[in-house]
Design an enzyme around this catalytic site. Structure first.
Site, mmCIF file in Angstrom:
data_model
loop_
_atom_site.group_PDB
_atom_site.id
_atom_site.type_symbol
_atom_site.label_atom_id
_atom_site.label_comp_id
_atom_site.label_asym_id
_atom_site.label_seq_id
_atom_site.Cartn_x
_atom_site.Cartn_y
_atom_site.Cartn_z
ATOM 1 N N GLU A 92 -57.672 64.068 0.612
ATOM 2 C CA GLU A 92 -56.586 65.032 0.557
ATOM 3 C C GLU A 92 -56.557 65.748 -0.788
ATOM 4 O OE1 GLU A 92 -53.323 63.026 3.553
ATOM 5 O OE2 GLU A 92 -53.282 62.404 1.472
ATOM 6 N N CYS A 105 -54.313 69.809 -7.030
ATOM 7 C CA CYS A 105 -54.550 68.415 -7.400
ATOM 8 C C CYS A 105 -55.690 67.913 -6.517
ATOM 9 C CB CYS A 105 -53.259 67.630 -7.158
ATOM 10 S SG CYS A 105 -53.418 65.877 -7.455
ATOM 11 N N CYS A 112 -59.404 53.963 -3.330
ATOM 12 C CA CYS A 112 -59.541 53.602 -4.742
ATOM 13 C C CYS A 112 -59.603 52.091 -4.846
ATOM 14 C CB CYS A 112 -58.340 54.132 -5.524
ATOM 15 S SG CYS A 112 -58.451 53.790 -7.294
ATOM 16 N N CYS A 116 -53.519 49.635 -8.050
ATOM 17 C CA CYS A 116 -52.219 49.756 -8.718
ATOM 18 C C CYS A 116 -51.119 49.514 -7.685
ATOM 19 C CB CYS A 116 -52.064 51.124 -9.367
ATOM 20 S SG CYS A 116 -53.367 51.464 -10.571
ATOM 21 N N CYS A 119 -49.145 52.517 -5.674
ATOM 22 C CA CYS A 119 -49.913 53.683 -5.222
ATOM 23 C C CYS A 119 -50.449 53.508 -3.806
ATOM 24 C CB CYS A 119 -51.051 53.915 -6.208
ATOM 25 S SG CYS A 119 -52.210 55.156 -5.681
ATOM 26 N N CYS A 330 -46.907 62.600 -6.225
ATOM 27 C CA CYS A 330 -47.663 61.652 -7.036
ATOM 28 C C CYS A 330 -47.696 60.245 -6.424
ATOM 29 C CB CYS A 330 -46.992 61.613 -8.408
ATOM 30 S SG CYS A 330 -47.831 60.564 -9.557
HETATM 31 FE FE1 SF4 Z 1 -56.323 54.288 -7.953
HETATM 32 FE FE2 SF4 Z 1 -53.818 54.844 -7.309
HETATM 33 FE FE3 SF4 Z 1 -54.330 53.340 -9.453
HETATM 34 FE FE4 SF4 Z 1 -54.913 55.996 -9.449
HETATM 35 S S1 SF4 Z 1 -52.894 55.059 -9.328
HETATM 36 S S2 SF4 Z 1 -56.218 54.321 -10.178
HETATM 37 S S3 SF4 Z 1 -55.548 56.281 -7.290
HETATM 38 S S4 SF4 Z 1 -54.783 52.781 -7.313
#
Ligand code: SF4
Length: 347
Positions: A92, A105, A112, A116, A119, A330
């Site tokens: 996306e 963006c 990923c 985190c 996220c 975000c």
């Molecule tokens: Fe990955 Fe999300 Fe952490 Fe960014 S915020 S490094 S996209 S897990």
């Protein structure tokens, strides 16, 4: 066999293609012009290359742009574009218009691996690194391609975890033979992957945004596992080794979680950490995601936090939230459900 894409190749790589096909040396520059300045979508449109050479080029190569699959528009004008990338994977990109800027963006990975806590992309897990072509394709295949003023690498993925392709994409976007954008129009974010961040600082001129989210090691470890490998002090120590000049900007992103990282003590510790480094702090509202106890801080709390920073001489801004209703804000980008749907279809 699928033809190889020309879009996403650097001038040096195009020179390799010209050499391989025994074309005159200047053909590489001509191809770069057609790809990145005249933005053609087929080799047949490359009119200053002889018909015979276009035929030879066509045998093995294609331009390789991909149109978006779907677009959703938010009430605030933000748009979320969905692109397909081989093997039924999706990525996306979010287009964010404001009065004086039209920002895109972009994603650098599908999913990923950094995990985190806050996220959606992290919850998706890691599927694939995007190629430079797939990264740059996002900026040329949206409806607003000719209006863009700024680019941020803050979509899906950790750009430093795909540093080779990210640097290549930046070379294409900023070189004279490419899109010739000023690197000052581009901001690349990282959660702080030390060695790759060093490469980025040394090999690019673009702005850098570091996601901090907590100035305390233990708490940051809970929010962002990367802290176990590259503690935030280490990252800041690396930044302090460099002279970023007057134009290049270093910023810290700080998502504010209610009762977690929004106290005055946190603000003071943040000030201590960044002191001596010319930088600014962006305070970001948290958008709750499923399966997390985290909640966003109130606007009042964010303002109090901002005041502590400002009083101590740290420039801090509260970022407006955009595209929340279409999950384009975000930390909300995720294509997990699309992948699942396709898997269900396949089996
Ligand atoms: Fe990955 Fe999300 Fe952490 Fe960014 S915020 S490094 S996209 S897990």
């Amino acid at each position: 066999m699928e033809k190889e894409a020309l879009f996403g190749k650097t001038l040096k790589e195009l020179q390799g293609v010209a050499k391989e096909l025994v074309f005159p040396g200047f053909t590489a520059k001509q191809i770069a012009d057609w790809l990145y300045k005249k933005k053609v979508s087929t080799i047949d449109e490359m009119l200053n290359i002889s018909i015979k050479n276009r035929e030879i080029l066509n045998e093995k190569y294609r331009v390789g742009l991909s149109a978006y699959d779907k677009v959703q528009e938010s009430v605030d004008g933000t748009k979320k574009y969905l692109f397909r990338t081989g093997n039924n994977l999706f990525l996306e990109a979010a287009y964010i218009p404001s009065e004086n800027r039209k920002t895109l963006c972009v994603s650098s990975q599908v999913g990923c691996k950094m995990g985190c806590l806050f996220c959606m992309t992290g919850k998706q897990g890691f599927q694939k690194n995007l190629t430079a072509g797939e990264i740059v394709n996002q900026m040329v295949s949206i409806e607003e391609k000719d209006e863009l003023t700024n680019l941020v690498y803050m979509g899906m993925g950790e750009p430093m975890d795909n540093i080779e392709q990210v640097l290549k994409s930046l070379e294409i976007i900023t070189s004279d033979w490419g899109f010739a954008w000023s690197p000052r129009r581009i901001n690349v974010s990282t959660i702080g992957v030390g060695p790759a961040m060093r490469r980025f600082i040394e090999e690019s001129e673009c702005h850098l945004a570091i996601s901090m989210h907590s100035p305390y090691n233990q708490q940051r470890k809970e929010l962002m596992p990367i802290e176990n490998v590259y503690p935030i002090e280490q990252i800041i120590a690396i930044l302090k080794e460099y002279d970023f000049g007057r134009q290049r900007r270093i910023s810290f992103e700080y998502i504010m979680f209610e009762g977690v990282n929004d106290s005055v003590e946190h603000a003071r510790e943040l000030v201590r950490l960044v002191s001596g480094l010319k930088s600014r702090v962006n305070l970001i509202k948290f958008h709750p995601i499923p399966d997390t106890p985290l909640r966003g801080s109130s606007h009042q709390k964010m303002e109090e936090f901002q005041n502590v920073l400002e009083k101590k001489g740290v420039t801090a801004t509260i970022r407006k939230s955009r595209g929340e209703d279409i999950y384009a804000a975000c930390g909300l980008l995720s294509t997990k459900s699309k992948i699942q749907k396709n898997e269900e279809k396949d089996f």
